[in-house]
Each structure stands twice: as C-alpha cells, then as structure tokens.
Scaffold this active site. Structure first.
Site, PDB file in Angstrom:
ATOM      1  N   GLN A 129     -11.689  13.417   3.132  1.00 26.53           N
ATOM      2  CA  GLN A 129     -11.744  12.485   1.999  1.00 26.53           C
ATOM      3  C   GLN A 129     -11.007  11.196   2.355  1.00 26.53           C
ATOM      4  O   GLN A 129      -9.783  11.201   2.481  1.00 26.53           O
ATOM      5  CB  GLN A 129     -11.055  13.153   0.794  1.00 26.53           C
ATOM      6  CG  GLN A 129     -10.985  12.323  -0.459  1.00 26.53           C
ATOM      7  CD  GLN A 129     -10.074  12.977  -1.499  1.00 26.53           C
ATOM      8  OE1 GLN A 129      -9.134  13.687  -1.133  1.00 26.53           O
ATOM      9  NE2 GLN A 129     -10.351  12.781  -2.770  1.00 26.53           N
ATOM     10  N   GLY A 130     -11.743  10.110   2.479  1.00 29.21           N
ATOM     11  CA  GLY A 130     -11.137   8.827   2.843  1.00 29.21           C
ATOM     12  C   GLY A 130     -10.948   7.950   1.621  1.00 29.21           C
ATOM     13  O   GLY A 130     -11.748   7.033   1.384  1.00 29.21           O
ATOM     14  N   TYR A 131      -9.908   8.225   0.856  1.00 25.00           N
ATOM     15  CA  TYR A 131      -9.581   7.412  -0.325  1.00 25.00           C
ATOM     16  C   TYR A 131      -8.351   6.549  -0.050  1.00 25.00           C
ATOM     17  O   TYR A 131      -8.405   5.346  -0.089  1.00 25.00           O
ATOM     18  CB  TYR A 131      -9.255   8.321  -1.526  1.00 25.00           C
ATOM     19  CG  TYR A 131     -10.411   8.867  -2.315  1.00 25.00           C
ATOM     20  CD1 TYR A 131     -11.645   9.131  -1.739  1.00 25.00           C
ATOM     21  CD2 TYR A 131     -10.260   9.151  -3.672  1.00 25.00           C
ATOM     22  CE1 TYR A 131     -12.687   9.656  -2.487  1.00 25.00           C
ATOM     23  CE2 TYR A 131     -11.293   9.672  -4.434  1.00 25.00           C
ATOM     24  CZ  TYR A 131     -12.505   9.917  -3.840  1.00 25.00           C
ATOM     25  OH  TYR A 131     -13.520  10.445  -4.595  1.00 25.00           O
ATOM     26  N   SER A 132      -7.201   7.211   0.228  1.00 21.05           N
ATOM     27  CA  SER A 132      -5.919   6.498   0.283  1.00 21.05           C
ATOM     28  C   SER A 132      -5.857   5.518   1.451  1.00 21.05           C
ATOM     29  O   SER A 132      -6.413   5.771   2.523  1.00 21.05           O
ATOM     30  CB  SER A 132      -4.771   7.496   0.447  1.00 21.05           C
ATOM     31  OG  SER A 132      -4.805   8.454  -0.568  1.00 21.05           O
ATOM     32  N   SER A 164      -6.623  14.176   5.222  1.00 17.67           N
ATOM     33  CA  SER A 164      -6.464  15.566   5.675  1.00 17.67           C
ATOM     34  C   SER A 164      -7.683  16.009   6.477  1.00 17.67           C
ATOM     35  O   SER A 164      -8.823  15.773   6.069  1.00 17.67           O
ATOM     36  CB  SER A 164      -6.303  16.501   4.476  1.00 17.67           C
ATOM     37  OG  SER A 164      -5.194  16.126   3.709  1.00 17.67           O
ATOM     38  N   GLU A 247     -11.334  17.990  -7.608  1.00 12.79           N
ATOM     39  CA  GLU A 247     -10.198  18.311  -6.734  1.00 12.79           C
ATOM     40  C   GLU A 247      -9.025  18.841  -7.571  1.00 12.79           C
ATOM     41  O   GLU A 247      -8.423  19.860  -7.247  1.00 12.79           O
ATOM     42  CB  GLU A 247      -9.772  17.054  -5.968  1.00 12.79           C
ATOM     43  CG  GLU A 247      -8.654  17.307  -4.985  1.00 12.79           C
ATOM     44  CD  GLU A 247      -8.336  16.094  -4.114  1.00 12.79           C
ATOM     45  OE1 GLU A 247      -8.703  14.963  -4.493  1.00 12.79           O
ATOM     46  OE2 GLU A 247      -7.715  16.296  -3.053  1.00 12.79           O
TER      47      GLU A 247
HETATM   48  C1  LIG Z   1      -0.470  16.648   2.144  1.00 13.61           C
HETATM   49  C2  LIG Z   1      -1.226  15.454   1.666  1.00 13.61           C
HETATM   50  C3  LIG Z   1      -2.582  15.390   1.899  1.00 13.61           C
HETATM   51  C4  LIG Z   1      -3.300  14.281   1.491  1.00 13.61           C
HETATM   52  N1  LIG Z   1      -4.636  14.222   1.790  1.00 13.61           N
HETATM   53  C5  LIG Z   1      -5.330  13.133   1.457  1.00 13.61           C
HETATM   54  C6  LIG Z   1      -6.716  13.027   1.826  1.00 13.61           C
HETATM   55  O1  LIG Z   1      -7.284  13.933   2.441  1.00 13.61           O
HETATM   56  N2  LIG Z   1      -7.374  11.887   1.506  1.00 13.61           N
HETATM   57  C7  LIG Z   1      -6.781  10.864   0.839  1.00 13.61           C
HETATM   58  O2  LIG Z   1      -7.459   9.869   0.565  1.00 13.61           O
HETATM   59  N3  LIG Z   1      -5.472  10.915   0.478  1.00 13.61           N
HETATM   60  C8  LIG Z   1      -4.736  12.021   0.781  1.00 13.61           C
HETATM   61  N4  LIG Z   1      -3.409  12.098   0.433  1.00 13.61           N
HETATM   62  C9  LIG Z   1      -2.776  10.949  -0.189  1.00 13.61           C
HETATM   63  C10 LIG Z   1      -2.403  11.136  -1.645  1.00 13.61           C
HETATM   64  O3  LIG Z   1      -3.529  11.084  -2.472  1.00 13.61           O
HETATM   65  C11 LIG Z   1      -1.385  10.025  -1.972  1.00 13.61           C
HETATM   66  O4  LIG Z   1      -0.223  10.264  -1.201  1.00 13.61           O
HETATM   67  C12 LIG Z   1      -1.039   9.985  -3.432  1.00 13.61           C
HETATM   68  O5  LIG Z   1      -2.138   9.607  -4.207  1.00 13.61           O
HETATM   69  C13 LIG Z   1       0.134   9.041  -3.700  1.00 13.61           C
HETATM   70  O6  LIG Z   1      -0.087   7.806  -3.129  1.00 13.61           O
HETATM   71  P1  LIG Z   1       1.029   7.127  -2.184  1.00 13.61           P
HETATM   72  O7  LIG Z   1       1.460   8.124  -1.180  1.00 13.61           O
HETATM   73  O8  LIG Z   1       0.490   5.832  -1.705  1.00 13.61           O
HETATM   74  O9  LIG Z   1       2.267   6.881  -3.144  1.00 13.61           O
HETATM   75  P2  LIG Z   1       2.445   5.679  -4.168  1.00 13.61           P
HETATM   76  O10 LIG Z   1       1.189   5.486  -4.944  1.00 13.61           O
HETATM   77  O11 LIG Z   1       3.001   4.516  -3.443  1.00 13.61           O
HETATM   78  O12 LIG Z   1       3.538   6.280  -5.157  1.00 13.61           O
HETATM   79  C14 LIG Z   1       4.937   6.247  -4.862  1.00 13.61           C
HETATM   80  C15 LIG Z   1       5.683   6.824  -6.059  1.00 13.61           C
HETATM   81  O13 LIG Z   1       5.440   6.010  -7.215  1.00 13.61           O
HETATM   82  C16 LIG Z   1       4.932   6.809  -8.287  1.00 13.61           C
HETATM   83  N5  LIG Z   1       3.941   6.057  -9.041  1.00 13.61           N
HETATM   84  C17 LIG Z   1       2.929   5.326  -8.527  1.00 13.61           C
HETATM   85  N6  LIG Z   1       2.203   4.793  -9.533  1.00 13.61           N
HETATM   86  C18 LIG Z   1       2.740   5.227 -10.682  1.00 13.61           C
HETATM   87  C19 LIG Z   1       2.438   5.030 -12.063  1.00 13.61           C
HETATM   88  N7  LIG Z   1       1.387   4.278 -12.457  1.00 13.61           N
HETATM   89  N8  LIG Z   1       3.218   5.648 -12.989  1.00 13.61           N
HETATM   90  C20 LIG Z   1       4.271   6.431 -12.609  1.00 13.61           C
HETATM   91  N9  LIG Z   1       4.636   6.618 -11.340  1.00 13.61           N
HETATM   92  C21 LIG Z   1       3.873   6.028 -10.381  1.00 13.61           C
HETATM   93  C22 LIG Z   1       4.295   8.008  -7.614  1.00 13.61           C
HETATM   94  O14 LIG Z   1       4.247   9.119  -8.494  1.00 13.61           O
HETATM   95  C23 LIG Z   1       5.214   8.231  -6.435  1.00 13.61           C
HETATM   96  O15 LIG Z   1       6.335   8.988  -6.837  1.00 13.61           O
HETATM   97  C24 LIG Z   1      -2.654  13.222   0.804  1.00 13.61           C
HETATM   98  C25 LIG Z   1      -1.286  13.290   0.542  1.00 13.61           C
HETATM   99  C26 LIG Z   1      -0.570  14.402   0.965  1.00 13.61           C
HETATM  100  C27 LIG Z   1       0.896  14.475   0.678  1.00 13.61           C
END
Ligand SMILES: Cc1cc2nc3c(=O)[nH]c(=O)nc-3n(C[C@H](O)[C@H](O)[C@H](O)COP(=O)(O)OP(=O)(O)OC[C@H]3O[C@@H](n4cnc5c(N)ncnc54)[C@H](O)[C@@H]3O)c2cc1C
Length: 394
Positions: A129-132, A164, A247
């Site tokens: 999944q290529g989202y982030s 992932s 998901e």
């Molecule tokens: C093990 C693992 C597997 C993953 N696999 C994938 C994958 O296969 N494909 C993919 O695309 N992504 C994947 N991800 C990414 C995951 O979706 C993101 O890490 C997640 O959405 C958070 O984004 P970020 O890490 O950029 O944190 P940020 O968005 O920068 O958040 C940082 C902090 O701020 C808080 N925060 C942010 N916005 C808000 C808000 N509006 N209100 C309150 N608090 C807020 C968050 O809760 C967090 O504590 C994976 C992550 C992990 C840990």
C-alpha cells in the site's frame, strides 16, 4: 436471542477443524515462530496461505464469484475461533486480502477484478500500500507523488515511505496527485502499479525489532497503464478511504489478540509473585479477565462490521472503533506482561533465561506499531468523534 449453532454451522466447524488437524501449517511452530527472521516468517505465511487457498479457506466471506465461499457472519466467527484455537499464523498477502481485494470488488472494472482478485487469494501476487509519504502520513491527502498523463500511461514521480512488504510485493495500490490545482482531496488518483516497472527503487527501513519489513519506495518516471486507474481520475480519495475502512475494520476482527491474552494467562500460570503463582493473585486474575472481556467486545463489534460488508457496503467509519480498541488493548496486554515478568521481560529473543525464549521482549518492541499503522490512535479518535458520534467541532 438464540446462541446455539445450527447443524449447518456445526458441520462447517467440523469440516474446518478436521481440515486443520490434517493440514497443519508446514514448518510452523507457534512457540518459536517469533524467533525466526522476517524472511522465514514470511515464507511460512506464504506457504500457509497457499495451503489454505487450495482447500478454499482464504477470503471465505468473499462472494463465490470472486473465489470466496460467501460465508455468513457466524461461519466467519467460527473460522476465527478455529484459527485461534490452533494458533495459526497470519497470511502473507495482507495487503491483497484486506486492502486491494475488497477495494477492487467495490471500485474495480470487471477486467480489473478478473485480472487481479484470483491471484490475491492464491498469494501468487503480493500487494503493498503506497499511501504515506515523508510529508503526508496522518494527513495523507497532502501527498505530493505526481502522475502526469502521457498517451495511454500515467508517468509517476515521487516518494512513498513506511510501505510494508514493498520488498516482497508484486503490486502496489498507489495514491498519486493528478491535479495539483484542485483542493487536496479532489486531485488524487488511485493506481495499481506493477512493482517490477522500471524506475521503482525499494529501500528497506530497519525497525526497533531489527526487522526491516517496511520500506521507502522511490518512483522515477514510472509508466503505469491508464487501464490501471481505479475509479475516476482525480476521484481516488473516495477509493482510498474505502481501502482504509477495510484496513481498520480488519483490525477489530483479528483473532491474534485473543491468542496473545491466552498466552499471557498461560505464562501467568508459571511465574511467581511473592512465592505464589501469579494466577493465584486476585489482581492478576482480574486483569486477565478484563483483557479477555475487552477482546470479546472487540471481536463482536468486528463481526457487526462484517455484517455490514456482507450486506454489500464498505465497513464505514465505525471500523475505527475496533482499530483503536484492539491496538490499545494489545499495548496494555504487553505492558502488563512486562510488569508481571519484571526484568526477565527484557531478555531478548533466544536468550536462555528469557521467559518463553524472549517472546515478550519482542512483543514489547513490536506492539506499538499497531497504534500507528493504518492511522494513529489520535486520528482514530478524531474519526470516531467527527464521523461516528458527529460531535460538534470546537
Ligand atoms: C508498522 C507500520 C507499517 C506501516 N505500513 C504502511 C504501509 O504499508 N503503507 C503506508 O502508506 N503507510 C504505512 N504506514 C504509515 C502509517 O500509516 C503512518 O505512520 C501513520 O498514518 C502516521 O503518519 P506519520 O507517521 O507521518 O505521523 P504524523 O502524521 O506526522 O503524526 C505524528 C503525531 O501527530 C499526531 N497527529 C497527526 N495529526 C493529528 C490530528 N489531526 N489530530 C491529533 N493528532 C494528530 C499523530 O497521532 C502522531 O502521534 C505504516 C506505519 C507503521 C508504523
């Protein structure tokens, strides 16, 4: 309410139970699985999915036309109970079964469904999944990866992160920006990308546990056929949200958490507190019972989600309830295990004096991921407040 199973449901359980007894996962021992390196774990899960698929036990609630069994909610519940009973491993193609497959069933063209869905179930094609992106995680609609039209192709440039299993994947569901002038949610398109297309570079990222099962993925002039667009151009956000709902809903029906609690109860029956077994301590007993009760509530809430899916709709924002509850419970279970086992909980995998050969130290390092992946707990609370409870915004 009638809580008894019908004869057909009992027959279904017996059929699955007999099959599981005759076909245990090859090369798998639940007690030592976590000690294997990530490639070995993946191979076991891949083999297991293939074994299940051949016997028709993958995607059982999917419609028969897409290779499922059209299983009822109760059959799905029985399936989970039986998998938990034998502590079966997960499936290798999570990205296909939980994300790409259900999304394609809702949004895909007939050609896309015919082309991709069968190979998702059989694990012939693994999906990621290529989202982030580095600047777009919780706020994924801010993504910057671009796709520009050129003849019959989109040409993609940009970077994804935390992808992932990209290093194992054959295909990726990729969110790209196709209109940079439109409001951010309205200029996104959802593409199916062959991971072997020239211009894609996958770089594994190492995690706290030492594993490297997620990645950075770079796209440089990657040509994706227009036939791989899902839904309309620039309307990929709706498709993307469907994937996220599947998901998150999936987290709430997973059987794994119950298995972790059972394992904790079992270890509590072996360790001592003040010269008596931990399970003789009323606080420990209370805690274990409370965990189990919460796991049951999450499971049944997950089945409610499934009912909605079986009636033809995507799960809806309520899936965030199960995702939040399950990942936070999981974390509390592991924190409690750490307290219960004291310093022994920190001995690493394979250490002789580690309880369960260091299983709990690994879980302590790995469990936090569930409160972040698929949307953080804070984001889940926002969705529940906003879209489920419809609370007023301050
Ligand atoms: C093990 C693992 C597997 C993953 N696999 C994938 C994958 O296969 N494909 C993919 O695309 N992504 C994947 N991800 C990414 C995951 O979706 C993101 O890490 C997640 O959405 C958070 O984004 P970020 O890490 O950029 O944190 P940020 O968005 O920068 O958040 C940082 C902090 O701020 C808080 N925060 C942010 N916005 C808000 C808000 N509006 N209100 C309150 N608090 C807020 C968050 O809760 C967090 O504590 C994976 C992550 C992990 C840990």
């Amino acid at each position: 309410m009638d809580f008894d199973y019908t004869p057909q449901e009992e027959a279904f359980r017996q059929q699955l139970r007999s099959w599981l007894a005759a076909n245990p996962p090859e090369g798998y021992d639940p007690d030592t699985f976590e000690q294997l390196d990530e490639d070995a774990r993946f191979d076991i899960q891949l083999q297991w999915q293939k074994q299940l698929y051949k016997a028709g036990w993958v995607g059982i609630h999917w419609p028969k036309e897409y290779g499922g069994r059209g299983a009822t909610v109760i059959e799905q519940m029985i399936y989970q109970q039986e998998m938990a009973r034998v502590r079966a491993p997960g499936l290798a193609n999570f990205g296909g079964i939980s994300l790409a497959g259900p999304t394609l069933m809702h949004w895909g063209t007939e050609e896309q469904k015919q082309r991709y869905i069968p190979k998702i179930l059989s694990a012939e094609e693994i999906w990621c999944q290529g989202y982030s992106e580095p600047g777009a995680g919780s706020d994924v609609a801010s993504l910057q990866t671009r796709a520009v039209e050129e003849g019959d192709y989109f040409v993609v440039n940009g970077q994804k992160v935390w992808t992932s299993y990209a290093h194992k994947a054959d295909y990726c569901i990729l969110l790209t920006r196709t209109d940079s002038h439109a409001p951010k949610h309205k200029g996104i398109s959802y593409l199916l990308v062959d991971m072997r297309t020239p211009g894609i570079t996958v770089r594994p990222l190492q995690q706290l546990t030492g594993d490297a099962d997620f990645n950075e993925v770079f796209f440089e002039d990657v040509r994706v056929p227009k036939a791989n667009l899902v839904g309309e151009k620039n309307q990929g956000w709706q498709v993307a949200v469907t994937t996220l709902m599947f998901e998150r809903a999936n987290f709430g029906i997973t059987h794994q958490i119950e298995a972790y609690i059972r394992r904790l109860a079992e270890v509590a029956g072996r360790v001592q507190i003040d010269s008596h077994l931990a399970t003789e301590d009323s606080v420990v007993r209370q805690k274990l019972a409370q965990f189990y009760i919460e796991a049951q509530a999450i499971k049944y809430n997950g089945l409610r989600q499934l009912t909605k899916q079986l009636r033809g709709g995507p799960p809806g924002p309520e899936g965030s309830i199960g995702k939040l509850a399950a990942s936070e419970l999981n974390l509390r279970v592991v924190h409690f295990a750490t307290e219960l086992l004291g310093p022994y909980s920190q001995l690493a995998l394979g250490e002789e004096r580690g309880i369960d050969e260091g299983y709990w130290s690994r879980r302590a390092l790995s469990t936090r991921l569930f409160t972040i992946a698929a949307g953080t707990s804070e984001v889940m609370r926002n969705i529940i407040g906003d879209r489920v409870l419809e609370l007023p915004k301050g």
